[in-house]
Structures are given as structure tokens and as C-alpha cells.
Design a protein around this motif. Structure first.
Motif, PDB file in Angstrom:
ATOM      1  N   GLY A 110     -34.925  -4.076 -30.858  1.00 37.81           N
ATOM      2  CA  GLY A 110     -34.585  -4.790 -32.083  1.00 37.81           C
ATOM      3  C   GLY A 110     -35.600  -4.636 -33.188  1.00 37.81           C
ATOM      4  N   CYS A 111     -36.788  -4.136 -32.872  1.00 39.93           N
ATOM      5  CA  CYS A 111     -37.814  -3.939 -33.904  1.00 39.93           C
ATOM      6  C   CYS A 111     -37.669  -2.521 -34.429  1.00 39.93           C
ATOM      7  N   ARG A 112     -37.543  -2.388 -35.722  1.00 38.17           N
ATOM      8  CA  ARG A 112     -37.139  -1.110 -36.308  1.00 38.17           C
ATOM      9  C   ARG A 112     -38.268  -0.445 -37.100  1.00 38.17           C
ATOM     10  N   SER A 117     -34.712   1.699 -33.301  1.00 36.33           N
ATOM     11  CA  SER A 117     -34.891   0.298 -32.945  1.00 36.33           C
ATOM     12  C   SER A 117     -35.492   0.221 -31.569  1.00 36.33           C
ATOM     13  N   LYS A 149     -43.188  -2.922 -32.980  1.00 36.97           N
ATOM     14  CA  LYS A 149     -42.673  -1.925 -33.910  1.00 36.97           C
ATOM     15  C   LYS A 149     -42.890  -0.513 -33.357  1.00 36.97           C
ATOM     16  N   GLY A 184     -35.460  -7.974 -33.862  1.00 41.27           N
ATOM     17  CA  GLY A 184     -36.497  -7.617 -34.817  1.00 41.27           C
ATOM     18  C   GLY A 184     -37.856  -7.664 -34.171  1.00 41.27           C
TER      19      GLY A 184
END
Length: 913
Positions: A597-599, A594, A528, A454
């Protein structure tokens, strides 16, 4: 002066005498005279008369005045009655007669009547008794002038009314002699007239109550002795009293009561006695083993208090016993009402208890541990069954034991069923199997929410999925960066830097196993991204391929992942996919990108024009060349006319929406449906399988033994084309999805076999072969040589088995007492060391290894009988005398010899002597 008699005789006599005298006046006539020895006295008065006449008379005639006459010279006479008597004597000689009369010459005085009384005839020592003279004097007897008393104890008195003191106990005869003034004496005597006793001896007896439970009624009987009229005062020790001579009282509870009796005599004597009366309640009870098996000889223990005089048992199965502690063998299972009746002499009491005779005893076991993560694993087993005599363990891995509490080591992983079979002394047995009781399985660890990631800062709570047969005692998490090591089950960690992190979990089980799992790049963190995409064309036919292009912005060096959702329930993870739609109309495209992991997410609408072709089909099982096609296409007349074109794969076509087609032969055909809806067309091709699989089958062995596993297999059918196989063997039906089954048959005979196939089109084929399987083998049968035997005596068995396809080569006997023995030939015998009824099994095998087993329940009865009986030993002849059997033992028969030639085979006969 002579007095002449007034009666005729005297006158005549006088005349004659006068004449004689006158005639003989000149001769010497006699002169009559006499004297008496006594002229007065008490009767009976004896008087001797003496003749005093002169003139030598030679004839004497006496008249004594009491009615007696005499002719002798000197006579004696006794006067018995009181009164005065005139005596007359007439004498005669040769010269004449003379008479002498003495008037009132003899006087007999009357005697007094002696009599007496006493104020007491029974008295306590020393006793002073007042005696009273009660003598009487008749008229003319004068008066009593003296008294002579004899008191019977050596003492006397001359008083008229004396008193006398007796100083010794005993019976005394009292006499009284009285003398009158006329000299008459009279006596009176009364034998054992006076009784002198020691005093009052207080005593009593009492009866036992006629009831065994309170309240208790007890009767008292006075047994006191003493003179006079007695009076009583009872104190029963329970607050009650009585003045009756033979009272009763009721005690509300058992105990010891002091009972006092006080006795008072009207003669002044008194006495007291106290006795402790024990009023004992009766407690009737008996015990027996909690677990009783069919055929097991058990003792019923009479625990009653006090010990009964006699007991009578009824065991609820029609048998009885009169022993105090009988031994009993039940030959059938079930629940029985056992009743004990105790006779305590003064009362009877009873108790009834429910006794359960089990055909299968309770069986259970435990282990010190049942789970491990790795072999070897040593387990200590504990038998928890009551009263077993033999044990047979099967540990599920091929290991066995006959110890009660064995230890076993498992050397491989797996789940193991543990079975324990116990046998009781009476012969019955039971088995328990605990499925998968021992589990030896490696621990597996998975992190179920990784890989993940994330945007930073990213907080992560890892979750572990652990499969372990024992408990986890520790967790160690390494989440991939300094300071990210945790020893809790559910840690929480926040990542603040962009990166890829390897995560690892190590767990330790209770039995010491350590397992580690790791996931490279298990957590990714990043900044992001900006999600963006394009596609072409739009508003086109569903059959047209559409190109999707990723236009997103991501970080250099980051791991990028794409997730496309095209809106028709299909997806893709490619960066720039090409997609042909399966749905039509207004749809929404969802795109997720992603960046480590950051979407980020983007979406766009798309419009897809129909049609989308699709179809299915069904086969007519009555004619498997006939197929009905079912259209399931997506089309909409709003966009234009709809048309269908079918190519059945055999050169034939159709324009119908749902056509039916008949193929020439069985086989596989590729059918194509083309659907046109306005400007758009869509084509789909599917294989059509036309099959008719035959239900042929074969067996791996025939004939077979009873209970032998055999294999049936479908031989000609293609398992890829068969949906289900159904086997019917005799009356049993087995459904399966594989083309072969393993099965066994428990009884001899011929069995029909049917195989029914259901193919992928839903059509059925079947085949039946009558008497296909032949089950044969030896038939086990046996009998004991007799009904049983005594303890420690040999019992022989007769083999009655019959062979089938070959000779019998092995006999294995289970004698029911935990003993098993294999023989290759007879004879067969066994010695039983305990009483009971035993279930015996025989397993035989022939040279083809076919086996059969015969079990006869309670086939052998082992006893240790003790003969006993009771009967009255005195009775009236010819009356029927009842004999009661009190023997112990099971399965008894009886032969009575009554000693007079009579016999009987009844258990409780009667006989007349």
C-alpha cells in the motif's frame, strides 16, 4: 171716543151703519164689546177672545191686527211676532151694526236669545270649567232675570256665569234656560259639549328598518292620546332627540336602544313612556358540503340570523328554489355561483358563494410506514379522502381490500404501487396510484474507498455506500487492529505498523435490519519502496513490441502491485509487460509501485515512430456491395514517404489512402490495411459485414380481442446485425432495440403493420402488411329502462350489446354506487338506496374471452321528490295568477291541475280564473 177708520172700507161701513142707525133709530141696535184671555205675553202668545156684545147680534167680524180675520163669536188666535196689535169686532143684529176697536190691545214681548261658552271643552279629570253666559236681549224684551244651568252630570246652577268641576271622565251635554223680566224663557243646549279625559296616554309605534345592514333608518309614529294641544320630546337612545310628532332617526349599528317619548298638553296634562327598541342587523349566510359530486343530492343550509320570512335561491345552472333549506342535485360539473336572497319582512339581503361540482372527487391516502428492509412487512393504510362511500385498494402485490382503512402484510421484497379508488354517494369516483409507495428492499453496504493503503503512519477515513429504504440508526466499524473499533459514521484511524488489515462495517436500520460487509486486506500499510524500471527498444516503430522490466526495491513478504501508464492511453498491471503502441511521437511512461500500500513513482520518456494503422468504412445502402473505406491512421511524412496497401479480403487490393470497393456477394470479409511511413510499417485487420436483413415478422395470435396483449416478432433477421426495430401498427409507431414487442389495441378494426429495420451499417429495410391484425369482439351497449326511479325502487337495465365471434357469456355491471355484480344471463336490475345521478358501466365477455365495456355518465337519476308550490290565494278574477314551484328533487317534470279544469306542464305557470 170712537175712532173712525181711515180707509175706504171703514168709511163705507160707517156710512152704511149710520144710515141704518138713522133709519132704525127707533129699534134696539147691538152694542159691540169683547174681552181677551190675556193682553200681553211672550210670543208665541195664544189669546182667546170672548164676545161681550149686547143686543143679541147674530154676526161677528173680527180683525185681530196680525192679518188674521174671523167670523165666529168666540175665537182664539196665536201671535208669533213681538209687537202691539189693535183688535176690532163688528157685530150685527136685525136692528143694526156696531163696532168695537181696542187699540194696541195685545202686546207680544220679544224673547231673549240663550247662548253660552266655556273656557275649556276638553280637560283632564278633575277639571274645573268656567261657563260664560252669552245670551242677548232684543229691544223691548226687558232684561234677563234668571238663569238655570244643567251641567249634564246631575249638577245645576242659577248663576249667570258659573264654574263647575267635573270629577268623572266622559262626554257631557250642557243646557242653559234664561228668563227675561217680561217672563220670556229661552233655552240653549250643546250635546257632548264637555269631554273629560283621564289625562295623556303617551304611546308610540315604530317601523323596522328597510335595510338589513347599518346604517338603520327607523320611523316613529306618535300614538299618544290626550286633551289640548300636545307637544313632544323624543330621546332615541343614540344621542339624538326630536320635538316632531312623527320623527325618524338613524342607528349606526345594531343593538337595543331605550327610546323615551314625553308628551305635554297645553291643558296641563303630561305623560311619558319608554320602550326598548331592538335594532337587529341581518346576517345572511348558508353552508353546503365542501365536496359535491355530480348527481349527489345535497342540502343547502340557510344559516341566516334571524330566520328569514322567505328565501329565494338561484343555483347558477338555471334552476331556482324558494325553500328555506332546499335540496339540490347538480347534473353537470363545474363552478356555479349560488345566490341566496332572504326576505326578512322589513328588508332583503343576499349572499353569493361559489360552489364547485366535481366529476372526480379528491382522493388521497397515507400509511403508518412505507419502507422495510425485509418481509414480512405489515402496513396500516389510512384513507384521507372526504365523504367516500366505497373503497377499493390494490396493494401492488396482488392483494386488494374494500375496507376504508385496511391493514396489509407484504410477504416478498420489492417496490409496490398502491392504488386507491373511491366512490362518493353521488356516484362519481376517482383513483390515485402512488408509484413504488411501499419499498421492501434489503440494505446493501459497501466500503467505497477500500482496499487502500499507504505508508506508515497511515491515516484512514473509511467511507460507506449504503442503499437502504429506511434510515440507518447505528454504525459499527472494525478497522482490523486492537483499538480500531468505532461507532460513528465517519471514523478516522491511524495505522502505525506495517501490515494487512481486514476491515468490517456493521449497520442497523430503523426497522431493525442488521447488515455487515467486510474486506479482507482492506487496508495495507508498509514502508516506502524504490520505484525503478527499464524498457527496450527505444526510438523504434510503433509496431515493434517493447519490453518493460520492473527494477524496483520492495520489502520481503509485502504485497506488491504495479501500475503502468504507457502514455498512449493504455495501461497494465503486470510486473514486466510487453506493449505495442497505439500512438506515436514523444510520450511519457508513468510507473507506480505499491509496497503493501505504500507507493513510489517513476517516469521515463519514450519516442515512438509512426505509423499506426487504423480505418473505418461505410456501406452504400442503395447497393450494399459498395463499401467506402476511410483511413484514420497516424502517419507523418517527416519520417519518410507514406504508402497504403489494402487487402479487401476477397482477393482484391488497393494502394489508395481512401479506396472504394465493390464486393461480389454479401458476407463477412476481413479487410487489412498496411501503412508504411519511412522505415516503419503497421498492419490492422477488421471484419467487413455486408448484410441485407429482410423485415419479415409474425404474430402469436390473430384475430385478437380488443385490449388483448399480442406479440409481434421479427422472424428472419439476425438481431446481432440489427441496430433498431421500428414497428408501425395502425397510426402508432414504436421504436425498440429488440426483435419482438408486446402490444394491445383498444378499438375494433383491421390494422396495417409495418416493420422497419435499421442494420449495423445504417441501412434500412421495411415490410408492410395491410389489414394484418384483425381486432374483433362483442360491442357493449345498454340503456336503463326509463330515466330513473325513486329511492329504494328497482331500476332495470336493457342489454343492447352485440356479439362478434361467439355468444356473450358474462355481463358485469358497475351500478355507480359502489356495487358491482356479475351475471351469466338476464334480467338485470338494481335497487339504489340514495338519491343522486349515477354513472353505470357494463363489461361483457364472450366465449373467446373477448371483452368490451360501455359507460354511460349520469344514466340513472334516483330522486326522492317532494311536491310543493305557492301562490296568492286572493286575487282579481281573470288576472293571470303566478304559481311558483317550491318542490325539491332532481330531474323533475310537472303536471298542474288548477282545479277549474285547467292544466299545465310548466315549472312555474300562470293561470287565470
Amino acid at each position: 171716543m170712537r175712532q173712525k177708520p181711515g180707509n175706504t172700507l171703514l168709511k163705507l161701513f160707517a156710512i152704511i151703519a149710520f144710515v141704518v142707525w138713522a133709519a132704525l133709530a127707533q129699534a134696539q141696535a147691538p152694542v159691540a164689546n169683547f174681552t181677551a184671555s190675556t193682553t200681553s205675553g211672550c210670543g208665541p202668545l195664544s189669546v182667546s177672545f170672548t164676545d161681550q156684545s149686547t143686543g143679541n147680534p147674530f154676526s161677528w167680524n173680527w180683525d185681530f191686527g196680525n192679518g188674521q180675520l174671523g167670523t165666529g163669536k168666540n175665537l182664539g188666535v196665536t201671535y208669533y211676532q213681538p209687537g202691539t196689535y189693535t183688535v176690532r169686532l163688528v157685530v150685527k143684529n136685525s136692528f143694526g151694526v156696531d163696532e168695537e176697536v181696542k187699540t194696541n190691545y195685545i202686546t207680544v214681548f220679544p224673547a231673549p236669545a240663550a247662548s253660552f261658552s266655556a273656557n275649556l271643552t276638553t280637560a283632564c279629570v278633575p277639571a274645573t270649567i268656567q261657563f260664560n253666559d252669552q245670551s242677548t236681549v232684543p229691544p223691548g224684551a226687558g232684561s234677563i232675570v234668571s238663569w238655570a244651568w244643567d251641567f249634564g252630570d246631575g249638577f245645576n246652577s242659577t248663576q249667570q256665569n258659573p264654574s263647575h268641576t267635573y270629577t268623572s271622565t266622559g262626554f257631557y251635554t250642557v243646557s242653559l234656560v234664561i228668563t227675561s223680566s217680561t217672563g220670556c224663557k229661552t233655552s240653549a243646549s250643546i250635546g257632548r259639549y264637555i269631554r273629560i279625559v283621564n289625562g295623556i296616554s303617551a304611546d308610540f309605534a315604530f317601523s323596522q328598518p328597510s335595510t338589513c345592514q347599518p346604517p338603520f333608518l327607523i320611523n316613529f309614529q306618535d300614538q299618544s292620546s290626550g286633551p289640548g294641544t300636545l307637544s313632544y320630546l323624543w330621546n332615541f337612545g343614540n344621542g339624538a332627540t326630536s320635538t316632531l310628532p312623527n320623527p325618524n332617526t338613524t342607528y349606526s349599528s345594531a343593538g337595543t336602544y331605550p327610546v323615551q317619548l314625553s308628551v305635554q298638553s297645553n291643558l296641563g296634562c303630561s305623560g311619558t313612556t319608554t320602550k326598548n327598541i331592538v335594532v337587529a342587523g341581518k346576517t345572511t349566510d348558508f353552508t353546503f358540503p365542501l365536496s359535491i359530486c355530480i348527481g349527489q343530492t345535497v342540502t343547502f343550509q340557510n344559516n341566516s340570523s334571524p330566520a328569514p320570512v322567505s328565501s329565494q335561491w338561484s343555483f347558477g345552472d338555471g334552476t331556482n328554489s324558494s325553500q328555506i333549506n332546499p335540496a339540490k342535485t347538480f347534473l353537470t360539473g363545474g363552478t356555479f355561483q349560488v345566490k341566496l336572497i332572504n326576505n326578512y319582512g322589513n328588508c332583503t339581503d343576499s349572499i353569493t358563494k361559489t360552489v364547485t361540482i366535481i366529476t372526480q372527487p379528491s382522493v388521497d391516502f397515507s400509511a403508518d410506514d412505507s419502507t422495510a428492509c425485509n418481509p414480512p412487512f405489515t402496513v396500516r393504510f389510512q384513507d384521507k379522502s372526504p365523504a367516500a362511500s366505497t373503497w377499493l385498494w390494490n396493494f401492488g402485490d396482488g392483494g386488494t381490500s374494500n375496507q376504508q382503512n385496511p391493514t396489509h402484510t407484504y410477504t416478498s421484497s420489492g417496490s409496490f404501487d398502491v392504488t386507491l379508488t373511491i366512490t362518493l354517494p353521488g356516484g362519481c369516483s376517482n383513483t390515485i396510484t402512488k408509484t413504488q409507495y411501499i419499498k421492501i428492499k434489503s440494505t446493501t453496504v459497501n466500503i467505497i474507498n477500500a482496499p487502500t493503503g499507504g505508508c506508515i503512519p497511515f491515516t484512514y477515513s473509511p467511507l460507506a455506500q449504503i442503499q437502504s429504504v429506511d434510515s440507518i440508526v447505528s454504525y459499527t466499524w472494525d478497522l482490523g487492529e486492537p483499538g480500531a473499533v468505532y461507532n460513528t459514521q465517519f471514523p478516522v484511524h491511524t495505522y502505525n505498523s506495517v501490515g494487512n488489515y481486514n476491515i468490517k462495517l456493521t449497520v442497523k436500520t430503523q426497522t431493525g435490519c442488521v447488515v455487515t460487509t467486510s474486506i479482507p486486506n482492506g487496508v495495507m500499510t508498509g514502508t516506502k519502496p524504490t520505484a525503478k524500471f527499464s524498457f527496450t527498444p527505444n526510438n523504434t516503430c510503433a509496431s515493434s513490441p517493447i519490453q518493460f522490466t520492473d527494477l524496483s526495491t520492495t520489502s520481503a513478504g509485502a504485497i506488491v502491485q504495479w501500475d503502468w501508464d504507457f502514455g498512449d492511453s493504455t495501461n497494465s498491471n503486470a510486473q514486466n509487460p510487453v506493449h505495442v503502441y497505439k500512438d506515436t511521437g514523444a510520450l511519457v511512461i508513468q510507473f507506480i509501485i505499491s509496497n503493501n500500500g505504500c507507493r513510489d513513482t517513476a517516469s521515463q520518456p519514450i519516442h515512438v515512430l509512426p505509423p499506426v494503422a487504423n480505418f473505418g468504412y461505410t456501406v452504400n445502402c442503395a447497393n450494399r456491395l459498395d463499401v467506402t473505406f476511410v483511413d484514420s491512421s497516424l502517419a507523418n511524412a517527416v519520417y519518410g514517404p507514406i504508402s497504403y496497401h489494402w487487402d479487401f479480403g476477397d482477393g482484391a487490393t488497393s494502394a489508395l489512402q481512401a479506396p472504394t470497393h465493390s464486393y461480389a456477394t454479401l458476407g463477412t470479409y476481413n479487410a487489412t490495411l498496411t501503412v508504411t511511413n519511412g522505415p516503419c510499417s503497421y498492419q490492422i485487420t477488421k471484419p467487413i459485414l455486408l448484410i441485407n436483413e429482410s423485415a419479415d415478422f409474425a404474430i402469436n395470435k390473430n384475430p385478437i380481442c380488443k385490449s388483448e396483449i399480442f406479440t409481434l416478432k421479427a422472424t428472419t433477421s439476425d438481431s446481432l446485425k440489427i441496430k433498431d426495430y421500428t414497428w408501425t401498427i395502425g397510426a402508432a409507431t414504436i421504436s425498440d432495440t429488440t426483435r419482438s414487442i408486446d402490444y394491445s389495441l383498444p378499438t375494433y378494426g383491421n390494422y396495417d403493420v409495418t416493420l422497419t429495420l435499421k442494420d449495423i451499417n445504417g441501412c434500412m429495410n421495411s415490410k408492410t402488411v395491410s389489414n394484418y391484425i384483425h381486432v374483433s369482439g362483442p360491442v357493449a351497449k345498454f340503456s336503463p329502462n326509463g330515466l330513473g326511479a325513486c329511492v329504494n325502487n328497482s331500476v332495470s337495465f336493457n342489454d343492447l350489446s352485440t356479439p362478434a365471434n361467439g355468444p356473450i357469456t358474462q355481463w358485469t355491471w358497475s351500478f355507480g354506487d359502489g356495487t358491482q355484480q356479475a351475471y351469466t344471463s338476464g334480467p338485470f336490475s338494481h335497487v339504489y338506496s340514495q338519491t343522486g345521478s349515477y354513472t353505470v358501466s357494463l363489461m361483457i365477455k364472450d366465449n373467446l374471452n373477448c371483452a368490451d365495456t360501455s359507460t354511460v355518465a349520469n344514466s340513472v337519476l334516483i330522486t326522492s321528490p317532494v311536491a310543493a308550490f305557492k301562490a296568492d290565494s286572493f286575487y282579481c278574477p281573470l288576472a293571470p295568477l303566478q304559481f311558483v314551484d317550491t318542490s325539491t328533487g332532481s330531474g323533475l317534470t310537472y303536471v298542474w291541475d288548477f282545479g277549474d279544469g285547467g292544466t299545465s306542464t310548466l315549472q312555474n305557470p300562470t293561470h287565470s280564473y
